[in-house]
Motif scaffolding. Structure first.
Motif, short mmCIF file in Angstrom:
data_model
loop_
_atom_site.label_atom_id
_atom_site.label_comp_id
_atom_site.label_asym_id
_atom_site.label_seq_id
_atom_site.Cartn_x
_atom_site.Cartn_y
_atom_site.Cartn_z
N VAL A 268 0.90 -1.27 0.11
CA VAL A 268 -0.24 0.07 0.22
C VAL A 268 0.83 1.16 0.03
O VAL A 268 1.71 1.40 0.82
CB VAL A 268 -1.04 -0.14 1.29
N VAL A 269 0.71 2.00 -1.00
CA VAL A 269 1.42 3.29 -1.07
C VAL A 269 0.68 4.39 -0.51
O VAL A 269 -0.37 4.75 -1.20
CB VAL A 269 1.95 3.61 -2.67
N GLY A 270 1.35 4.99 0.57
CA GLY A 270 0.73 5.94 1.38
C GLY A 270 1.39 7.34 0.95
O GLY A 270 2.29 7.81 1.48
N GLN A 271 0.57 8.07 0.16
CA GLN A 271 1.07 9.35 -0.28
C GLN A 271 0.68 10.62 0.87
O GLN A 271 1.28 11.79 0.75
CB GLN A 271 0.86 9.95 -1.58
N ASN A 272 -0.18 10.36 1.69
CA ASN A 272 -0.40 11.37 2.69
C ASN A 272 -0.50 10.95 4.23
O ASN A 272 -1.51 11.24 4.84
CB ASN A 272 -1.74 11.83 2.37
N SER A 273 0.82 10.69 4.63
CA SER A 273 0.82 10.13 5.58
C SER A 273 0.65 11.43 6.78
O SER A 273 0.95 12.67 6.33
CB SER A 273 2.18 9.43 6.05
N GLY A 274 -0.08 11.24 7.82
CA GLY A 274 -0.28 12.48 8.71
C GLY A 274 -0.65 12.12 10.16
O GLY A 274 -0.34 10.87 10.53
N TRP A 275 -0.79 13.03 10.95
CA TRP A 275 -0.78 12.81 12.45
C TRP A 275 -2.47 13.38 12.81
O TRP A 275 -2.88 14.45 12.34
CB TRP A 275 0.17 13.36 13.07
N GLN A 276 -3.07 12.49 13.41
CA GLN A 276 -4.64 12.66 13.57
C GLN A 276 -4.83 12.90 15.07
O GLN A 276 -4.60 12.05 16.11
CB GLN A 276 -5.61 11.64 12.90
N ASN A 277 -5.80 13.81 15.23
CA ASN A 277 -6.12 14.30 16.81
C ASN A 277 -7.70 13.76 16.65
O ASN A 277 -8.25 14.71 15.91
CB ASN A 277 -6.00 15.57 17.21
N THR A 278 -8.18 12.98 17.37
CA THR A 278 -9.66 12.72 17.22
C THR A 278 -10.16 13.07 18.79
O THR A 278 -9.65 12.57 19.75
CB THR A 278 -9.88 11.30 16.93
N TYR A 279 -11.10 14.08 18.82
CA TYR A 279 -11.56 14.59 20.02
C TYR A 279 -12.93 13.89 20.40
O TYR A 279 -13.67 13.72 19.47
CB TYR A 279 -11.93 16.15 19.75
N ILE A 280 -12.83 13.01 21.66
CA ILE A 280 -13.83 12.29 22.34
C ILE A 280 -14.79 13.27 22.88
O ILE A 280 -14.39 13.89 23.84
CB ILE A 280 -13.50 11.28 23.14
N LEU A 281 -16.05 13.15 22.44
CA LEU A 281 -17.17 13.81 23.23
C LEU A 281 -18.05 13.01 23.77
O LEU A 281 -18.68 12.21 23.14
CB LEU A 281 -17.97 14.90 22.22
#
Length: 86
Positions: free
Chosen positions: A4-17
């Motif tokens: 799997v070629v990942g061209q848009n690797s990033g870091w994600q913050n998911t806010y829990i409500l």
């Protein structure tokens, strides 16, 4: 083996409500911080199907290190190309 070629690797913050109060104050009791991007998500899904996949991705800087460390800690098979900058 699926590559799997990942061209848009990033870091994600998911806010829990726990609840959302329209027009009022909504407090965030927690944040889930995870590696993100289409490539890592696809590898995660393939792993759930008990198939083999390897993420090929560019990573760099502090964010790239966090991304790479978290992917490996999560048990994802990865092959990273290190670049300059985030």
């Amino acid at each position: 083996m699926i590559l799997v070629v990942g061209q848009n690797s990033g870091w994600q913050n998911t806010y829990i409500l726990e609840a959302f109060h329209y027009g009022g104050v909504t407090r965030v009791p927690g944040v889930l911080r995870t590696p993100a991007g289409k490539g890592s998500n696809v590898v995660r899904g393939i792993k759930e199907l008990q198939l083999e996949a390897t993420l090929l991705a560019y990573v760099g800087g502090g964010t790239g290190k966090k991304f790479a460390d978290a992917c490996l800690e999560e048990g994802l098979s990865c092959d990273f190309v290190w670049i300059e900058g985030d």
